[in-house]
Design an enzyme around this catalytic site. Structure first.
Site, PDB file in Angstrom:
ATOM      1  N   LYS A 236      17.677  63.611 -18.627  1.00  0.00           N
ATOM      2  CA  LYS A 236      18.904  63.713 -19.430  1.00  0.00           C
ATOM      3  C   LYS A 236      19.108  62.433 -20.251  1.00  0.00           C
ATOM      4  O   LYS A 236      19.453  62.479 -21.428  1.00  0.00           O
ATOM      5  CB  LYS A 236      20.107  63.947 -18.502  1.00  0.00           C
ATOM      6  CG  LYS A 236      20.112  65.324 -17.851  1.00  0.00           C
ATOM      7  CD  LYS A 236      21.158  65.431 -16.750  1.00  0.00           C
ATOM      8  CE  LYS A 236      21.074  66.784 -16.055  1.00  0.00           C
ATOM      9  NZ  LYS A 236      22.041  66.936 -14.955  1.00  0.00           N
TER      10      LYS A 236
ATOM     11  N   GLN B   7      25.985  64.147 -10.964  1.00  0.00           N
ATOM     12  CA  GLN B   7      24.793  64.909 -10.608  1.00  0.00           C
ATOM     13  C   GLN B   7      24.976  65.568  -9.238  1.00  0.00           C
ATOM     14  O   GLN B   7      25.366  64.916  -8.266  1.00  0.00           O
ATOM     15  CB  GLN B   7      23.562  63.978 -10.620  1.00  0.00           C
ATOM     16  CG  GLN B   7      22.249  64.684 -10.397  1.00  0.00           C
ATOM     17  CD  GLN B   7      21.867  65.664 -11.521  1.00  0.00           C
ATOM     18  OE1 GLN B   7      22.287  65.514 -12.680  1.00  0.00           O
ATOM     19  NE2 GLN B   7      21.085  66.669 -11.183  1.00  0.00           N
TER      20      GLN B   7
ATOM     21  N   ASP C  99      29.631  69.028 -18.491  1.00  0.00           N
ATOM     22  CA  ASP C  99      29.007  70.074 -17.674  1.00  0.00           C
ATOM     23  C   ASP C  99      29.825  71.362 -17.746  1.00  0.00           C
ATOM     24  O   ASP C  99      29.331  72.427 -17.372  1.00  0.00           O
ATOM     25  CB  ASP C  99      28.926  69.640 -16.199  1.00  0.00           C
ATOM     26  CG  ASP C  99      27.526  69.201 -15.775  1.00  0.00           C
ATOM     27  OD1 ASP C  99      26.550  69.643 -16.405  1.00  0.00           O
ATOM     28  OD2 ASP C  99      27.443  68.432 -14.802  1.00  0.00           O
TER      29      ASP C  99
HETATM   30  N1  GUN Z   1      22.270  69.630 -10.475  1.00  0.00           N
HETATM   31  C1  GUN Z   1      21.474  70.662 -10.831  1.00  0.00           C
HETATM   32  N2  GUN Z   1      21.875  71.186 -12.013  1.00  0.00           N
HETATM   33  C2  GUN Z   1      22.949  70.466 -12.411  1.00  0.00           C
HETATM   34  C3  GUN Z   1      23.783  70.533 -13.554  1.00  0.00           C
HETATM   35  O1  GUN Z   1      23.643  71.374 -14.455  1.00  0.00           O
HETATM   36  N3  GUN Z   1      24.771  69.600 -13.607  1.00  0.00           N
HETATM   37  C4  GUN Z   1      24.949  68.681 -12.621  1.00  0.00           C
HETATM   38  N4  GUN Z   1      25.966  67.828 -12.766  1.00  0.00           N
HETATM   39  N5  GUN Z   1      24.183  68.596 -11.550  1.00  0.00           N
HETATM   40  C5  GUN Z   1      23.184  69.483 -11.449  1.00  0.00           C
END
Ligand code: GUN
Length: 287
Positions: free
Chosen positions: A53, A97, A120
């Site tokens: 990311k 996360q 998100d």
């Molecule tokens: N862990 C796995 N997928 C995601 C996501 O899309 N966002 C976040 N914050 N954590 C994750």
């Protein structure tokens, strides 16, 4: 029939190039969009996701920072870290996360992210806006799936879309986006009896069940668009989707691979959401 493979990396690159002029306009106005990721603990999988990311943000000229906390941090320390980012003007998007260590109330933490920085799209208020057909910040994986379908020119109005998976992160918001586009939507899950009866009638089939090879070619309607959201780590260390790629490829019209499919789109849409959040916050400050 052999399906056209939907190349997530190529479509993500198009998303990034579409963001370039918007990032340039923000930077000309003195705003460098910033994403903060809160990472708790030292899960290698989460570290890889976070690094991807960050890299994607930097590629497009965004600022990306990671706030790392130890696995044994308290919920209040985590809430304080989020609050510091909520009030940091250099940060326009915040993600925590997942998964978080046991003992931490994930929902309390997610709901503490400022609405306008919730890139998100997991905040109940942002999810509620989507339910009512007024999307603000929309979860990234469903957005990425829609972008893939649009890229391939797949019609949705009047078509039957079947979503396998009912999570608040993927299945439910995706169903809402498909409904908004005029599809007739059925939401199944891995325990749905006679799942194949549903999947075989799907013009668009999205599989987000977290079960390797749940969907095989004999369950796919000839010519259908099949989008595989699953990312399963197999005992041999390789990644596998929820769809058996080889058998589905012989039947489907379009098929997204794992890896190299929806995962790339999720990251691209996170960057897009951060740019959108920065535009809105800078417009709000100028107003
Ligand atoms: N862990 C796995 N997928 C995601 C996501 O899309 N966002 C976040 N914050 N954590 C994750």
């Amino acid at each position: 029939m052999t399906a056209s493979v939907l190349d997530g990396a190529a479509i993500a690159r198009q998303v990034f190039s579409g963001l370039e002029s918007r990032v340039a306009a923000l930077r000309a106005a003195g705003v460098r969009p910033g994403l903060a990721t809160v990472l708790v603990g030292d899960s290698p999988a989460s570290q890889v996701y976070v690094r991807n990311k960050q890299r994607a943000c930097e590629e497009v000229g965004l600022h990306a920072q990671v706030r790392e906390l130890p696995a044994d941090c308290s919920e209040s320390e985590l809430l304080a870290a989020v609050e510091a980012l909520n009030t940091n003007d250099a940060i326009h998007g915040i993600i925590v996360q997942l998964p978080l260590p046991r003992g931490i109330d994930s929902q309390r933490v997610l709901q503490s992210i400022a609405l306008e920085k919730d890139v998100d799209g997991f905040n109940w208020s942002n999810l509620g806006a989507l339910v009512d057909g007024h999307p603000r910040l929309v979860p990234c994986t469903p957005l990425g799936v829609m972008r893939m379908l649009d890229h391939a020119g797949i019609a949705l109005e009047g078509r039957h879309a079947v979503v396998i998976g009912r999570s608040s992160i993927v299945g439910k918001p995706l169903a809402l986006l498909l409904i908004a586009r005029g599809a007739t939507v059925t939401v199944c899950n891995s325990k749905t009896p006679d799942l194949a009866a549903y999947t075989r009638s799907a013009d668009v089939l999205v599989v987000a069940a977290g079960r390797p090879k749940l969907v095989t070619g004999d369950m796919v309607k000839p010519g259908a668009a099949v989008i595989d959201v699953g990312i399963n780590r197999m005992p041999d260390g390789k990644l596998a989707g929820d769809v058996d790629f080889e058998s589905a490829k012989a039947v489907a019209g379009w098929l997204s691979p794992v890896p190299g499919g929806v995962g790339r789109m999720t990251v691209a849409m996170l960057v897009a959401n951060t740019v959108l959040a920065a535009e809105r916050q800078s417009a709000a400050r100028c107003a």
